[in-house]
Design an enzyme around this catalytic site. Structure first.
Site, PDB file in Angstrom:
ATOM      1  N   ASP A   1      -0.417   5.291   9.771  1.00  0.00           N
ATOM      2  CA  ASP A   1       0.323   5.616  10.638  1.00  0.00           C
ATOM      3  C   ASP A   1      -0.112   5.234  12.098  1.00  0.00           C
ATOM      4  O   ASP A   1      -1.250   4.498  12.062  1.00  0.00           O
ATOM      5  CB  ASP A   1       0.390   7.208  10.898  1.00  0.00           C
TER       6      ASP A   1
ATOM      7  N   LYS B   1      17.873  -0.818  26.234  1.00  0.00           N
ATOM      8  CA  LYS B   1      16.688  -1.043  26.515  1.00  0.00           C
ATOM      9  C   LYS B   1      16.157  -1.287  27.994  1.00  0.00           C
ATOM     10  O   LYS B   1      15.406  -1.864  28.448  1.00  0.00           O
ATOM     11  CB  LYS B   1      16.359  -2.345  25.823  1.00  0.00           C
TER      12      LYS B   1
ATOM     13  N   THR C   1       4.978  -3.900  27.913  1.00  0.00           N
ATOM     14  CA  THR C   1       5.634  -4.517  29.269  1.00  0.00           C
ATOM     15  C   THR C   1       6.696  -4.003  29.533  1.00  0.00           C
ATOM     16  O   THR C   1       7.912  -3.660  28.472  1.00  0.00           O
ATOM     17  CB  THR C   1       5.753  -6.032  29.114  1.00  0.00           C
TER      18      THR C   1
ATOM     19  N   THR D   1      16.698  -1.729   7.869  1.00  0.00           N
ATOM     20  CA  THR D   1      16.704  -3.035   7.098  1.00  0.00           C
ATOM     21  C   THR D   1      16.076  -2.620   5.717  1.00  0.00           C
ATOM     22  O   THR D   1      16.328  -2.670   4.446  1.00  0.00           O
ATOM     23  CB  THR D   1      15.871  -3.942   7.378  1.00  0.00           C
TER      24      THR D   1
END
EC number: 7.6.2.1
Length: 1427
Positions: A485, A688, A862, A1000
């Site tokens: 994890d 985002k 960032t 996915t």
């Protein structure tokens, strides 16, 4: 019926009526038979389903409902709601992590215990032994010890499970607040009984009620209740920081606009708070009266494990609205930043989402060595049968040749089957029952040794390592895959603001670091910053023994062009410790702002700090006179705290305004500014980014946006220039990544593909091959998704996120260039701010992107900040569109995002931030060592992809030269992506990392073809990062890899699986793996309590595996081999003796001594070895992790090793018998005592002394005082036992054995007896020494390679790598003081980077004829080198 008809037509006579009647009767018989068979099958199936599956295995199958579950909102249901799928009430809110119940414990344990081949073998032997007349060794000597051993084992297993049951009771006894009539808990003490304080099984329930309002309506009020008493349809009230006890629909929230914030860390591992919204139809549910008047009915989906979707609907007064994930809160969440909330229970107990994701049917784990042990037991059982048949056939021949002619044996013939059974019973101890009994004792000792290791004790939390089960201790030494994890396991879940990029300059933020703090990723490194240090080579001393010249210093390219950091800098990157940190920090930034308040750079810096303080959703709170913040994510909290440290303090915030206190250092005073909050465009995973529209005190309107670089760059005013510069940086990134890959390919590899920690060179001459070019540091950022893909590729390629471009030539140049003339009063360190770079947008873009690359490479998170000022008219036009989108009932979220995108354009770049997700201490070093140990590490997390990749860089899961492949179903062509990935992995020789998300993975799981291709490639990948994964997906990954490993051939196997985590969301994968390790982390102690082992920090995992794992594997493997060896060796003489007794079954050994042979005289030899043996020191195992592959490759216990030991046992056993027979029984018949007891006692004494001598002296390397004391006690004890037997037996012979006084008066005083004893012992010792010396010489000379035609390793011509050295050579290396000091230095967890260090041992001066002692006696040099 055709055959029957034909038969009827051929009947010669008979009436037609009789024929038809017979036919009808026959048909009815067939129908009845078929019905009976079907009924019998149905009854058996029903009985199996009800008893085995439902009752014992607890795997009840429940059909899906037609329309979900209907749950009305009422104050009192009267009777429990009915689950239409089962026909009775919904299940209780009890949860169970224990494996057994009172009813199924015995059946499950009997099945489990007798599925072990050894136990089943002894059961098969013990049952016929109880038949009178068949056994010559007693009737119950096997079955009673077996039952006693099984009883102890079952008691231990039951106690372990009872501890889990007690923890379940504690959780189920927690209190929650529900709507009810009677309070059964407030102010009422539990009943106390006098015997409670002596009752070890009593569980204390010390939960206290949560505060609730004093409100009552129609006899209903808020009352506390146990979690276990909560039912579907109950109305819950939650307080701030209260855990949610069941899945609920949110009915009311005291938060603004009906929002409730929840922490989902226990569910998905994410640290960001999630917002939940009350459905618009459920208004007025904040009071009991409002709940009574609502009259809502909810229809929700059946329980399922999907955490990321929810389907339902709610109907209020004929109006139906959908229920989605945004309106429900799952069990395991914690209410945060919200005073109170009310919810309707929809799922309870094992049907909650968190429990549906748990592994609810965990199987008891077995040690991997047990599989090999079972094969050995089967071969020995076959050997016993063959041996018994052989000696029985000898009896048949003896009967023909002698017995039938012996008059005194008339009517004494024994049936052949009794002879065979008697011999099987006699030789059954070749598979010793003591093996399993003493193995349990050994594992208890290993458990105590592990629990008492101070090297895994965490002083800060006062937490030692704990072993919760001693069944699979040896599995720790065979791990090949670690599934970890992220949050709480690798990281501390503490975000620290670390770096600023503004106007093309970079500043380090280290105000949070204490001057003396060296923990975590901070390290003290005092270096000079003189220009001469940049290219100063590291002196390396090479010792050349041939000519004994003086040591020479040879300049070797440094690992990094270190300019050194100022002594005030205490931080360095954990992912790239070679990176040079900025010479200036944020304190210098504030000083410059004070000195040059009107400079152009100061203006940009103030804009940056203002954006930092305004663009967020944090709420300030005053606690104890200090301002603290409540944030939806730790990232935002770190940003706001950094703004406070830099003088921009958020002191007040409402829905309409935000007030800042700005410290004006120019005049030493502070000022307060209030900004009006016009609108907030919230962050989402699709966008985002988040934006805030504020009105400045001077009336200007600003739009401030922060987000990922891929979301910000296209919205800049000069977006085309920004994308062009990003493309240039990306090309440099790809170039430097290729340099890193080539650099890594030049590093010599060990036998499993990794770079070795130690090599022994026979040719120490300096070679240019060893001076590889040093690559520059590299970076990466997210803009790659905006660039056009290369059009010359013939197939779809995997998106590769790699580390790249070196920014040293740009921003670091500002520190290395010569100082320029400065203005009066400005320190020289600010000279780089005097040029025009801050005004050049092109240069600012380039440097900012390089900074982003550096941040990402260092594992920092960032963000880009951008802003624009708009006019009042522009705002009014947009505001109208925004309000329409916010109030839309159709596609509201999509319209909100479209409206937000309209105003989020034409930004000016403000700067970038870098936030450190603080790793636990020692995580990068631990991962590096585990990788060197040939262990592949998978990181499974619920966080987003970018966060996971950043942590992978920080923790060194991703290396500078790693090839990072991203699998994404959203791109389409998943099959082509998998095919391309397979080709790249097959052809690549570098370090490979695959990144995959939960969506996915779900697509792969849904296709057999995709799944087969995916897991075939994943086995070969070095590291895997799985993000956005649910607990069920984590467990499925572990299970699938575990099953794939089981199907691999022995040469392809790469060890076992280990899962490590700290939260409830990790329990499923911990249970699914071969070994589960829990960390006592911030998410609670659930994982530490349920897991097989628990540790306080991830860094202790290296000692747990590399040291204790190898030790326990070696101990257990040697214990098993030595146990089988001693039994084979000891019982062969009595088999050889049968030819001299007419194969009558007469035992060579006296029965009483034989009974205590294993217990008193040979058990300590194997027990001491199994508990205290240390084939290598802990420092050696930590310094050279490659030694761990000993267990991965099953070198300790395998069929080849077992065959070799059994061959030695057979040779020594036969030699022992013939030597004893020749010395005292046949060739020299002049002994004082020629009875059977004297001969048998001599063979017995040889067996006891040789077994103890070999196991204690020859095979035990780590000889402590306890070990040697046990050796002398056992040796002396054997002769004391003989004296004891001399005195207790009667003078009359006991069967064929005359015992009384023989040892003290007859053969005990016979020199022939003693001479034979010592000669035989000397001969056996000589045999063993000759074999060891021959093997060692062959190993050192390289002739012991098998097969001899196999491929040579890369080191054959230059040296021998660490993992190829023989154990005895390593043990001798430890005795050399120089080598030992170097190994201890490498084993220490120092801050210095040893990632590329290699020990080189020079043995070139040793003549080839003396290679046996070359590795120790003639070592003349040892050189730590940087690769």
């Amino acid at each position: 019926m055709g055959g029957f008809d034909q038969g009827r037509e051929k009947r010669p006579s008979g009436s037609a009526n009789d024929g038809h009647g017979y036919l009808r009767m026959y048909n009815k018989t067939l129908v009845l038979r078929d019905r009976f068979v079907q009924g019998l099958i149905a009854a058996i199936s029903w009985l199996y389903q009800r008893t085995i599956v439902d009752l014992i295995l607890r795997r009840k199958h429940v059909e899906a409902s037609t329309d979900g579950r209907h749950i009305p909102l009422t104050l009192d249901h009267g009777t429990p709601l009915i689950d239409t799928r089962r026909g009775h009430s919904y299940i209780s809110n009890d949860v169970r992590t224990s494996r057994y119940t009172v009813w199924d414990f015995l059946p499950k344990q009997f099945i489990f215990q007798f599925s072990r081949v050894g136990n089943f073998y002894f059961l098969c032997v013990g049952i016929p032994q109880t038949i009178p007349g068949l056994s010559t060794t007693g009737s119950f000597t096997t079955i009673l010890p077996l039952m006693f051993f099984l009883l102890l084992t079952m008691i231990k297993e039951g106690f372990d499970d009872y501890r889990r049951y007690r923890l379940d009771k504690v959780e189920n006894a927690n209190l929650a607040t529900v709507l009810g009539k009677e309070d059964l808990h407030t102010g009422k003490a539990a009943k106390q009984y006098p015997w409670d304080k002596w009752n070890p099984f009593r569980t204390k329930k010390a939960a206290t009620p949560w505060p609730a309002p004093d409100e009552e309506f129609a006899g209903h009020r808020w009352v506390p209740t146990r979690w276990s008493d909560i039912k579907v349809g109950d109305v819950l009230r939650l307080c701030r920081d209260e855990p949610v006890p069941a899945d609920i629909i949110l009915l009311h929230s005291d938060g603004e606009n009906g929002l409730a914030y929840v922490e989902t860390m226990a569910l998905d591992g994410e640290t960001n708070l999630k917002s939940r919204q009350v459905c618009h139809a459920l208004e007025g549910c904040g009071t009991i009266a409002g709940l009574a008047a609502c009259g809502a009915e909810s229809v929700v989906e059946d329980p399922n494990p999907d955490l990321y979707s929810f389907n339902g609907r709610v109907t209020v007064q004929g109006k139906t609205l959908p229920l989605t994930l945004n309106e429900v809160i799952y069990r395991g969440c914690i209410l945060r930043n919200t005073p109170a909330a009310i919810g309707l229970v929809i799922n309870t107990g094992e049907e909650c989402k968190i429990r549906k994701n748990a592994n609810r049917h965990p199987k008891a784990k077995r040690p991997q060595l047990e599989r090999i042990n079972n094969k050995i037991v089967v071969t020995l059982a076959i050997y016993v049968v063959v041996l018994s048949v052989g000696v029985s056939m000898g009896y048949v021949e003896w009967e023909k040749d002698y017995e039938q002619y012996a008059w005194y044996l008339n009517h004494a013939k024994v049936p052949f089957y009794q002879i065979i059974i008697a011999f099987i019973i006699m030789f059954n101890n070749v598979v010793p029952l003591a093996l399993y009994i003493t193995l349990e004792i050994v594992k208890i000792g290993q458990l105590l040794m592990l629990n008492g290791d101070l090297g895994m004790y965490d002083e800060e939390s006062d937490t030692p390592a704990r072993c919760n089960t001693n069944t699979i201790l040896e599995n720790l030494g065979q791990i090949g895959y670690i599934f970890s994890d992220k949050t709480g396991t690798l990281t501390d879940n503490v975000m620290k603001f670390r770096k600023i990029s503004v106007a093309g300059t970079i500043w380090l933020h280290e105000m949070d670091l204490d001057a003396d703090d060296t923990g975590g990723s901070a390290s003290t490194e005092e270096t000079t910053s003189s220009a001469t240090s940049v290219l100063k080579p590291e002196p390396v001393t090479l010792v050349v023994p041939h000519d004994r010249r003086e040591p020479v210093e040879i300049p070797i390219s440094p690992s990094r062009p270190s300019m050194g950091r100022r002594s005030s800098s205490h931080w360095r990157s954990t992912g790239r410790p070679d990176h040079v940190q900025p010479e200036v920090n944020t304190s210098d930034l504030l000083e410059y702002i004070r000195l040059r308040p009107h400079a152009s750079f100061t203006k940009k810096a103030k804009e940056y700090l203002m954006a930092l303080a305004l663009c967020h959703t944090c709420l300030p709170e005053e606690r104890d006179g200090k301002i603290d913040y409540q944030a939806s994510s730790p990232d935002e909290l770190a940003l706001v705290k950094a703004a406070r440290e830099l003088g921009y303090v958020v002191i007040q915030r409402t829905t309409q305004s935000i007030t800042l206190a700005i410290n004006n250092e120019e005049n030493g005073e502070g000022e307060r500014l209030t900004f009006q909050i016009l609108d907030i465009i919230e962050f989402s995973s699709a966008r985002k980014r988040m934006s805030i529209v504020v009105r400045y005190p001077d009336g200007r309107i600003a739009v401030i946006c922060k987000g990922a670089d891929s979301a910000i760059l296209p919205r800049l005013k000069m977006a085309s220039l920004a994308l062009q510069k990003a493309s240039e940086v990306r090309k440099s990134a790809d170039l430097e990544h290729e340099m890193h890959r080539r650099s890594e390919h030049q590093v010599p590899r060990n036998s499993f593909g990794g770079r070795h920690s130690l090599a022994i060179r026979r040719n120490p001459g300096v070679s240019m091959d060893h001076q590889r070019p040093q690559p520059n540091r590299s970076k990466s950022f997210e803009v790659k998704g905006l660039l056009r893909p290369s059009g010359d590729r013939p197939r779809i390629s995997i998106t590769t996120r790699t580390v790249s471009h070196d920014g040293r030539g740009s921003h670091h140049g500002q520190f290395l260039t010569a100082p320029t003339p400065t203005m009066l009063g400005i320190p020289n360190r600010f000279d780089f701010l005097q040029d025009s770079a801050p005004l050049d947008e092109s240069e600012v873009f380039t440097k900012c992107f390089q900074h982003l690359e550096e941040f990402a490479t260092e594992g920092l998170r960032t963000l880009l900040y951008a802003q624009r000022f708009i006019t009042e008219a522009e705002y009014r036009v947009w505001k109208k569109q925004w309000d329409e989108a916010s109030t839309s009932l159709v596609d509201r979220q999509e319209r909100i995002e479209e409206a937000g995108d309209v105003i989020e354009q034409g930004f000016d770049l403000v700067g970038a931030t870098a936030i450190e997700d603080k790793l636990q201490k020692g995580v990068p070093e631990t991962i590096d060592r585990l990788r060197r140990a040939n262990i592949k590490i998978w990181m499974l997390t619920g966080d987003k992809r970018e966060t996971a990749i950043n942590i992978a860089h920080s923790a060194r899961l991703c290396r500078p030269g790693s090839d990072v492949y991203i699998l994404d179903v959203a791109k389409g062509g998943l099959g082509q992506q998998l095919a391309a990935l397979g080709e790249d992995i097959q052809t690549s020789t570098g370090h490979s990392v695959v990144v995959i998300d939960g969506a996915t993975l779900a697509a792969i799981e849904g296709s057999t073809e995709f799944s087969e291709a995916f897991y075939a490639v994943m086995i070969l990948v070095d590291s895997v990062i799985c993000c956005r994964a649910s607990p069920a997906q984590k467990a499925l990954l572990v299970k699938t890899v575990r099953s794939r490993l089981r199907t691999l051939k022995s040469k392809q196997k790469r060890g076992l699986t280990l899962a490590i985590g700290d939260g409830a969301n990790d329990l499923a994968m911990i249970s699914a793996s071969h070994v589960g390790v829990g960390i006592s982390g911030k998410e609670g102690l659930q994982a530490a309590r349920v897991a097989d082992f628990s540790i306080a920090q991830f860094r202790f995992l290296q000692r747990l595996l590399l040291v204790h794992g190898r030790w326990n594997y070696v101990r257990t493997a040697k214990f098993i081999l030595c146990t089988f060896w001693k039994e084979m060796f000891f019982y062969l003489p009595t088999a050889q003796y049968q030819r001299y007794t007419g194969y009558t079954g007469t035992s060579l050994y006296e029965a009483t001594s034989l009974t205590v042979f294993n217990t008193l005289f040979t058990s300590l030899a194997t027990i001491c070895m199994g508990i205290w043996e240390q084939d290598l020191q802990a420092e050696t195992l930590l310094a050279v992790p490659e030694l761990y592959i000993y267990g991965q490759r099953n070198k300790g216990l395998n069929l080849a090793n077992y065959t070799r030991w059994m061959f030695h046992a057979a040779c020594q056993g036969v030699a022992c018998w013939y030597a004893v027979w020749a010395g005292y029984g046949w060739i020299v018949p002049s002994g004082r005592d020629n009875t059977l007891y004297a001969l048998g006692n001599l063979a017995f004494t040889v067996g006891v002394l040789w077994i103890n001598w070999k196991l204690f002296i020859f095979e035990t390397h780590y000889k402590t005082s306890i070990v040697m004391g046990c050796f002398f006690v056992t040796t002396i004890g054997w002769f004391a036992w003989n004296g004891f037997l001399d005195g207790v037996y009667a003078a009359k012979p006991s069967g064929p054995y005359a015992i009384r006084g023989t040892f003290t008066n007859t053969f005990g005083r016979d020199p022939t007896w003693w001479g034979t004893l010592f000669i035989v012992l000397g001969f056996l010792g000589l045999m063993d020494l000759v074999v060891k010396v021959a093997k060692r010489n062959l190993r050192v000379s390289g002739l012991l390679r098998w097969p001899p035609w196999g491929e040579k390793s890369q080191e054959d011509d230059d040296g021998i790598v660490a993992d190829e050295l023989d154990l005895e050579i390593w043990q001798e290396l430890e005795q050399d003081p120089v080598v030992w000091e170097q190994l201890k230095r490498m084993a220490r967890d120092e801050e210095e980077d040893y990632e590329d260090e290699e020990i080189v041992l020079d043995v070139s001066a040793v003549p080839s004829t003396s290679k046996t002692s070359a590795f120790v006696g003639k070592i003349r040099g040892m050189i730590p080198r940087r690769q």
